[in-house]
Structure formats: structure tokens, C-alpha cells
Design a protein around this motif. Sequence first.
Motif, PDB file in Angstrom:
ATOM      1  N   MET A   1       0.020  14.639   5.374  1.00  0.00           N
ATOM      2  CA  MET A   1      -0.334  13.239   5.122  1.00  0.00           C
ATOM      3  C   MET A   1      -1.211  12.722   6.268  1.00  0.00           C
ATOM      4  N   SER A   2      -2.270  12.024   5.933  1.00  0.00           N
ATOM      5  CA  SER A   2      -3.136  11.484   6.982  1.00  0.00           C
ATOM      6  C   SER A   2      -2.434  10.336   7.697  1.00  0.00           C
ATOM      7  N   GLU A   3      -2.799  10.144   8.956  1.00  0.00           N
ATOM      8  CA  GLU A   3      -2.197   9.065   9.740  1.00  0.00           C
ATOM      9  C   GLU A   3      -2.520   7.706   9.117  1.00  0.00           C
ATOM     10  N   GLU A   4      -3.711   7.566   8.559  1.00  0.00           N
ATOM     11  CA  GLU A   4      -4.091   6.301   7.935  1.00  0.00           C
ATOM     12  C   GLU A   4      -3.226   6.005   6.709  1.00  0.00           C
ATOM     13  N   THR A   5      -3.004   7.036   5.881  1.00  0.00           N
ATOM     14  CA  THR A   5      -2.167   6.849   4.692  1.00  0.00           C
ATOM     15  C   THR A   5      -0.750   6.464   5.086  1.00  0.00           C
ATOM     16  N   LEU A   6      -0.217   7.123   6.105  1.00  0.00           N
ATOM     17  CA  LEU A   6       1.131   6.812   6.580  1.00  0.00           C
ATOM     18  C   LEU A   6       1.213   5.381   7.118  1.00  0.00           C
ATOM     19  N   ALA A   7       0.209   5.014   7.921  1.00  0.00           N
ATOM     20  CA  ALA A   7       0.219   3.678   8.539  1.00  0.00           C
ATOM     21  C   ALA A   7       0.213   2.589   7.468  1.00  0.00           C
ATOM     22  N   TRP A   8      -0.582   2.761   6.412  1.00  0.00           N
ATOM     23  CA  TRP A   8      -0.644   1.741   5.371  1.00  0.00           C
ATOM     24  C   TRP A   8       0.557   1.799   4.439  1.00  0.00           C
ATOM     25  N   HIS A   9       1.131   2.979   4.260  1.00  0.00           N
ATOM     26  CA  HIS A   9       2.347   3.068   3.451  1.00  0.00           C
ATOM     27  C   HIS A   9       3.465   2.224   4.070  1.00  0.00           C
ATOM     28  N   PHE A  10       3.593   2.277   5.382  1.00  0.00           N
ATOM     29  CA  PHE A  10       4.670   1.564   6.081  1.00  0.00           C
ATOM     30  C   PHE A  10       4.227   0.185   6.594  1.00  0.00           C
ATOM     31  N   PHE A  11       3.049  -0.240   6.217  1.00  0.00           N
ATOM     32  CA  PHE A  11       2.536  -1.564   6.600  1.00  0.00           C
ATOM     33  C   PHE A  11       3.369  -2.662   5.933  1.00  0.00           C
ATOM     34  N   ASN A  12       3.781  -3.645   6.728  1.00  0.00           N
ATOM     35  CA  ASN A  12       4.551  -4.792   6.210  1.00  0.00           C
ATOM     36  C   ASN A  12       3.696  -6.056   6.280  1.00  0.00           C
ATOM     37  N   MET A  13       3.592  -6.737   5.164  1.00  0.00           N
ATOM     38  CA  MET A  13       2.785  -7.952   5.076  1.00  0.00           C
ATOM     39  C   MET A  13       3.709  -9.166   5.209  1.00  0.00           C
TER      40      MET A  13
ATOM     41  N   PHE B   1       0.802  -1.213   0.000  1.00  0.00           N
ATOM     42  CA  PHE B   1       0.000   0.000   0.000  1.00  0.00           C
ATOM     43  C   PHE B   1       0.842   1.274   0.000  1.00  0.00           C
ATOM     44  N   ILE B   2       2.024   1.216  -0.607  1.00  0.00           N
ATOM     45  CA  ILE B   2       2.856   2.416  -0.654  1.00  0.00           C
ATOM     46  C   ILE B   2       2.120   3.527  -1.398  1.00  0.00           C
ATOM     47  N   ASP B   3       2.400   4.763  -0.990  1.00  0.00           N
ATOM     48  CA  ASP B   3       1.689   5.923  -1.520  1.00  0.00           C
ATOM     49  C   ASP B   3       2.652   6.843  -2.264  1.00  0.00           C
ATOM     50  N   PRO B   4       2.351   7.206  -3.511  1.00  0.00           N
ATOM     51  CA  PRO B   4       3.285   8.038  -4.283  1.00  0.00           C
ATOM     52  C   PRO B   4       3.568   9.394  -3.652  1.00  0.00           C
ATOM     53  N   GLN B   5       2.588   9.956  -2.943  1.00  0.00           N
ATOM     54  CA  GLN B   5       2.799  11.263  -2.316  1.00  0.00           C
ATOM     55  C   GLN B   5       3.828  11.186  -1.193  1.00  0.00           C
ATOM     56  N   ILE B   6       3.828  10.065  -0.475  1.00  0.00           N
ATOM     57  CA  ILE B   6       4.805   9.905   0.606  1.00  0.00           C
ATOM     58  C   ILE B   6       6.199   9.713   0.020  1.00  0.00           C
ATOM     59  N   ILE B   7       6.302   8.955  -1.057  1.00  0.00           N
ATOM     60  CA  ILE B   7       7.599   8.794  -1.721  1.00  0.00           C
ATOM     61  C   ILE B   7       8.109  10.139  -2.223  1.00  0.00           C
ATOM     62  N   GLU B   8       7.209  10.948  -2.794  1.00  0.00           N
ATOM     63  CA  GLU B   8       7.583  12.286  -3.249  1.00  0.00           C
ATOM     64  C   GLU B   8       8.053  13.145  -2.086  1.00  0.00           C
ATOM     65  N   ALA B   9       7.384  13.033  -0.938  1.00  0.00           N
ATOM     66  CA  ALA B   9       7.771  13.807   0.241  1.00  0.00           C
ATOM     67  C   ALA B   9       9.174  13.430   0.713  1.00  0.00           C
ATOM     68  N   ILE B  10       9.487  12.136   0.674  1.00  0.00           N
ATOM     69  CA  ILE B  10      10.831  11.674   1.060  1.00  0.00           C
ATOM     70  C   ILE B  10      11.861  12.208   0.067  1.00  0.00           C
ATOM     71  N   LYS B  11      11.487  12.181  -1.205  1.00  0.00           N
ATOM     72  CA  LYS B  11      12.367  12.643  -2.284  1.00  0.00           C
ATOM     73  C   LYS B  11      12.777  14.108  -2.117  1.00  0.00           C
ATOM     74  N   GLN B  12      11.888  14.903  -1.526  1.00  0.00           N
ATOM     75  CA  GLN B  12      12.145  16.332  -1.359  1.00  0.00           C
ATOM     76  C   GLN B  12      13.369  16.610  -0.478  1.00  0.00           C
ATOM     77  N   HIS B  13      13.805  15.616   0.270  1.00  0.00           N
ATOM     78  CA  HIS B  13      14.920  15.808   1.210  1.00  0.00           C
ATOM     79  C   HIS B  13      16.282  15.454   0.601  1.00  0.00           C
ATOM     80  N   ILE B  14      16.309  15.091  -0.667  1.00  0.00           N
ATOM     81  CA  ILE B  14      17.590  14.829  -1.342  1.00  0.00           C
ATOM     82  C   ILE B  14      18.336  16.139  -1.543  1.00  0.00           C
TER      83      ILE B  14
END
Length: 210
Positions: A172-184, A98-111
Amino acid sequence: MSVNDVNICGAVLAGGGSTRMGTDKSQMTLGGQRVLDRIFNTLEKVVPRVFVNCNYTVEPYLCIKDQYPGNGPLGGIHAVLDAADEGYVTISACDTPFIDPQIIEAIKQHITPYTDAVIPVYGGRVQPLSGIYHQSLAPLCEELISRGERKVVSLLEEERCRVTYVHDFTGMSEETLAWHFFNMNTKKDFEEALIHLEKSSIDKDNRHQT
């Protein structure tokens, strides 16, 4: 350096043994898609090129095998960094459907030009398999593997690796973050993922009807 100028690709790490799940996690099906396909398709929304770290052929993808099999996530990261033509590689593990493209973009901003690795921190835990790594770290990964290291944290603890940790995900919503980092990792996690997917589909249908 503008983040828009960053030369970056993506990689799905799918070379693990899936021992806790008992079957290859990347090939399990969620919502009519293989987990690997879900992750790959999401990464394609963020970066122009994506490949897969896997020790067998997975159609239709470009697969990069470990040069040092049996060395865990560090071996996988070494393989993709060594294979990349791009300066940076954004990593996703094959058990994060359930990775989210917006969260990846947010991480990318710190390069920055002074960054070797950008690593998110969520729930008080470092998330190295959701990070971004510079290609130049490949030799250091190889050196650590030769010393018997298998964990990515050994790379992040090296003085020669300049790490930026990302704690702030404002907007970013807490739900979106939680599912982005969810490990199956287990069958119970898989059942939880199925329930989440079904609930998300119901919510989506309800929004369309209103």
C-alpha cells in the motif's frame, strides 16, 4: 477458516455530535456526494451488507440507533454489533471520506477463529474506528458502558477481548494509507479534503490524456 468464508457486514458510525465541525460531518458534500454516501459506497465494495449507526433517519439507509445514547463511539459499536446478524462488523467512522477497499481487505485478512477484534495501527496510533469487531463483543460493550466507559480503547484493553493489531500494510502506498486514516474533524480538515479531491481529479484527468 478462510477469510473468504468470514460472515461479515459493514457499518458507518454516524451518531456523533460533530461538535468541532459545527455541522453534521456525514451530510457534508465532497465531489458531489455526501460524505456518508462516499463511505457507504466504498464499504459496499468489500462486504455484502452495510448499515448506518445514526440516531435519526437517513434515507435511503438502514439506520441503527444507539441503545445507550450519549456514550460515544463505544455506544455506537455496541449498537451495530448487537444489531448484526453477521459474525463480524467492519467499522468506518463518518469522518473518513477517503477509505480504501484494498486496505479494508488487508485488515480483513487477519481475522482468525481466535480473533475478537482486528485493529489497524497507523502513524504510531491505534485506529479503533477503522477496525473489525466480532458480534459476540456486544455484551462486553454493554457492560463497559454500564461502568461509565465511552472510549473504544476500554474494550480493546479488556482481557476478554482478543485483539490482533495490524501494523504491516505492505504493497500500500503511503499516500493511500494516509488518506484512508484521514479524519475530517474541523473546517480546516474539510478544506484539506476538498483540495485533495480536486488534486486527485486533476491527476486522473492528466492520466487519461496521456
